[in-house]
Design a protein around this motif. Sequence first.
Motif, PDB file in Angstrom:
ATOM      1  N   GLU A 147       0.847  -1.201   0.000  1.00  0.00           N
ATOM      2  CA  GLU A 147       0.000   0.000   0.000  1.00  0.00           C
ATOM      3  C   GLU A 147       0.881   1.250   0.000  1.00  0.00           C
ATOM      4  N   ILE A 148       0.592   2.168  -0.900  1.00  0.00           N
ATOM      5  CA  ILE A 148       1.322   3.433  -0.929  1.00  0.00           C
ATOM      6  C   ILE A 148       0.745   4.359   0.138  1.00  0.00           C
ATOM      7  N   LEU A 149       1.582   4.717   1.118  1.00  0.00           N
ATOM      8  CA  LEU A 149       1.141   5.575   2.217  1.00  0.00           C
ATOM      9  C   LEU A 149       1.320   7.051   1.888  1.00  0.00           C
ATOM     10  N   ARG A 150       2.392   7.366   1.197  1.00  0.00           N
ATOM     11  CA  ARG A 150       2.684   8.772   0.893  1.00  0.00           C
ATOM     12  C   ARG A 150       3.749   8.840  -0.196  1.00  0.00           C
ATOM     13  N   GLU A 151       3.702   9.880  -1.013  1.00  0.00           N
ATOM     14  CA  GLU A 151       4.688  10.094  -2.066  1.00  0.00           C
ATOM     15  C   GLU A 151       5.205  11.527  -1.997  1.00  0.00           C
ATOM     16  N   SER A 152       6.449  11.714  -2.377  1.00  0.00           N
ATOM     17  CA  SER A 152       7.039  13.047  -2.388  1.00  0.00           C
ATOM     18  C   SER A 152       8.167  13.061  -3.416  1.00  0.00           C
ATOM     19  N   GLU A 153       8.480  14.246  -3.915  1.00  0.00           N
ATOM     20  CA  GLU A 153       9.597  14.377  -4.844  1.00  0.00           C
ATOM     21  C   GLU A 153      10.426  15.584  -4.441  1.00  0.00           C
ATOM     22  N   GLY A 154      11.734  15.403  -4.394  1.00  0.00           N
ATOM     23  CA  GLY A 154      12.623  16.486  -3.987  1.00  0.00           C
ATOM     24  C   GLY A 154      13.954  15.933  -3.545  1.00  0.00           C
ATOM     25  N   GLU A 155      14.627  16.681  -2.683  1.00  0.00           N
ATOM     26  CA  GLU A 155      15.970  16.299  -2.266  1.00  0.00           C
ATOM     27  C   GLU A 155      15.945  15.176  -1.233  1.00  0.00           C
ATOM     28  N   ILE A 156      16.841  14.219  -1.430  1.00  0.00           N
ATOM     29  CA  ILE A 156      17.107  13.167  -0.469  1.00  0.00           C
ATOM     30  C   ILE A 156      18.565  13.304  -0.038  1.00  0.00           C
ATOM     31  N   LEU A 157      18.785  13.335   1.267  1.00  0.00           N
ATOM     32  CA  LEU A 157      20.132  13.338   1.820  1.00  0.00           C
ATOM     33  C   LEU A 157      20.341  12.010   2.532  1.00  0.00           C
ATOM     34  N   PHE A 158      21.375  11.276   2.131  1.00  0.00           N
ATOM     35  CA  PHE A 158      21.692  10.008   2.781  1.00  0.00           C
ATOM     36  C   PHE A 158      22.537  10.293   4.023  1.00  0.00           C
ATOM     37  N   THR A 159      22.110   9.765   5.165  1.00  0.00           N
ATOM     38  CA  THR A 159      22.849   9.937   6.412  1.00  0.00           C
ATOM     39  C   THR A 159      23.422   8.592   6.845  1.00  0.00           C
ATOM     40  N   ASP A 160      24.134   8.597   7.981  1.00  0.00           N
ATOM     41  CA  ASP A 160      24.739   7.334   8.412  1.00  0.00           C
ATOM     42  C   ASP A 160      23.712   6.334   8.909  1.00  0.00           C
ATOM     43  N   ASP A 161      22.502   6.825   9.258  1.00  0.00           N
ATOM     44  CA  ASP A 161      21.496   5.892   9.763  1.00  0.00           C
ATOM     45  C   ASP A 161      20.138   6.023   9.093  1.00  0.00           C
ATOM     46  N   GLY A 162      20.078   6.733   7.944  1.00  0.00           N
ATOM     47  CA  GLY A 162      18.787   6.839   7.295  1.00  0.00           C
ATOM     48  C   GLY A 162      18.726   7.862   6.186  1.00  0.00           C
ATOM     49  N   LEU A 163      17.543   8.455   6.033  1.00  0.00           N
ATOM     50  CA  LEU A 163      17.271   9.390   4.949  1.00  0.00           C
ATOM     51  C   LEU A 163      16.786  10.717   5.514  1.00  0.00           C
ATOM     52  N   SER A 164      17.348  11.811   4.999  1.00  0.00           N
ATOM     53  CA  SER A 164      16.915  13.143   5.375  1.00  0.00           C
ATOM     54  C   SER A 164      16.607  13.909   4.090  1.00  0.00           C
ATOM     55  N   GLY A 165      16.496  15.225   4.182  1.00  0.00           N
ATOM     56  CA  GLY A 165      16.098  16.017   3.018  1.00  0.00           C
ATOM     57  C   GLY A 165      14.591  16.185   2.982  1.00  0.00           C
ATOM     58  N   ILE A 166      14.137  17.167   2.222  1.00  0.00           N
ATOM     59  CA  ILE A 166      12.714  17.516   2.198  1.00  0.00           C
ATOM     60  C   ILE A 166      11.832  16.336   1.822  1.00  0.00           C
ATOM     61  N   ALA A 167      12.222  15.581   0.786  1.00  0.00           N
ATOM     62  CA  ALA A 167      11.367  14.474   0.331  1.00  0.00           C
ATOM     63  C   ALA A 167      11.203  13.412   1.404  1.00  0.00           C
ATOM     64  N   ALA A 168      12.286  13.081   2.110  1.00  0.00           N
ATOM     65  CA  ALA A 168      12.208  12.075   3.171  1.00  0.00           C
ATOM     66  C   ALA A 168      11.376  12.575   4.341  1.00  0.00           C
ATOM     67  N   MET A 169      11.553  13.839   4.708  1.00  0.00           N
ATOM     68  CA  MET A 169      10.797  14.377   5.834  1.00  0.00           C
ATOM     69  C   MET A 169       9.306  14.462   5.525  1.00  0.00           C
ATOM     70  N   GLU A 170       8.975  14.722   4.258  1.00  0.00           N
ATOM     71  CA  GLU A 170       7.564  14.694   3.861  1.00  0.00           C
ATOM     72  C   GLU A 170       6.977  13.299   4.074  1.00  0.00           C
ATOM     73  N   LEU A 171       7.757  12.267   3.778  1.00  0.00           N
ATOM     74  CA  LEU A 171       7.267  10.900   3.950  1.00  0.00           C
ATOM     75  C   LEU A 171       7.011  10.573   5.415  1.00  0.00           C
ATOM     76  N   SER A 172       7.762  11.207   6.321  1.00  0.00           N
ATOM     77  CA  SER A 172       7.618  10.893   7.741  1.00  0.00           C
ATOM     78  C   SER A 172       6.208  11.156   8.246  1.00  0.00           C
ATOM     79  N   LEU A 173       5.452  12.016   7.546  1.00  0.00           N
ATOM     80  CA  LEU A 173       4.075  12.299   7.954  1.00  0.00           C
ATOM     81  C   LEU A 173       3.181  11.063   7.846  1.00  0.00           C
TER      82      LEU A 173
END
Length: 371
Positions: free
Chosen positions: A215-241
Amino acid sequence: MNYDVIIIGAGASGLAAAITAAQAGERVLVLERMPRAGKKILATGNGRCNVSNRHAATHEYHNQRFAAPALQAFGAGECEAFFHALGLALWEDAEGRLYPRSNTAASVLDALRFGAQRAGAEMLCNVTADTLVRNGKGFAVNHHLRAQRVIVAAGGCAAPAHGSDGSGFALLRGLGHTIITPKPALVQLRCNSPLLPSLKGLRVRARATLVHNGEILRESEGEILFTDDGLSGIAAMELSLGYRPGCTVELDLLPDYTPEQLAALLAQWRAFTDLPLTGLLPKRVAETVVKSGQSAKKIAFPVAGTRDFAHAQVTAGGADVREFDPQTLQSQLLPELFACGEVLDVHGGCGGFNLHWAWASGRLAALSLRR
């Protein structure tokens, strides 16, 4: 010490409410637990303060129907006029985000602080509202501060270093209101993936999809920043909702190409390069995709959770909006009690939408004081 209205919290919504109420002739007292008002405002937009968005009125907020009256009464044009009257000009970028002309958050905070002062609002900093009780026809805060009406604008739990400690939830709960469990939102995602060490520190533009059991919970398009333990950037933070346990982020690293177009292009380039993806992606990203055996159109990162409130931009959850009148933001349980901003269970995405809700809801609560 008696006032017409006590506003608990001198963040974005509290300052907007203070200015509006004082300009209407109310005797206003604002209580702020931090040494200075509006500290969280200074941290927004990487210090630039994305104050609003041209598309705020049509943005899909959580509890959109409840938020609609405030947003319709205070759109982007009204926001520009509000700040212009405080001596602050705004400019708009290509995506509709509104910033101060100075590109500094300090300008926004100064306009609000001085605006509240000029309007006649009194402010007490380093004062925590420990108690809020009904006192006759009015209210008492910390036993000795009294007012006919109270606006709770104490924020949520996000970014506690800037003053948001969740204390407003305790005050409202003590008066009988239901609090939806607060969770970090617009926050980095923690992921369990062996790919992260080789990607750490890299930024890409991607289409990101949050998936749970197909099931698709949420979609976003934009910057992804790879961190040592996950994903950051606007697109990843939008998904956190839309985060829930057991979900996965699927990244399309080349959203401008269809799978067929990409396959044809890579087949053509393989004639003269061993790693054709480097013509489309940063080398380390291209190498990681190839080694993973996945496709640049769909590379998966299982999500272990989100970072905590210290890293979150906003709070999901808060005071149950079913217990407040959307036309006035007055409590349905206790007349003359109002709430605005992040203390209510309303939040939006990145791009100035949450600050816009703060201004709009603070204004509506203040304008509704004598309805």
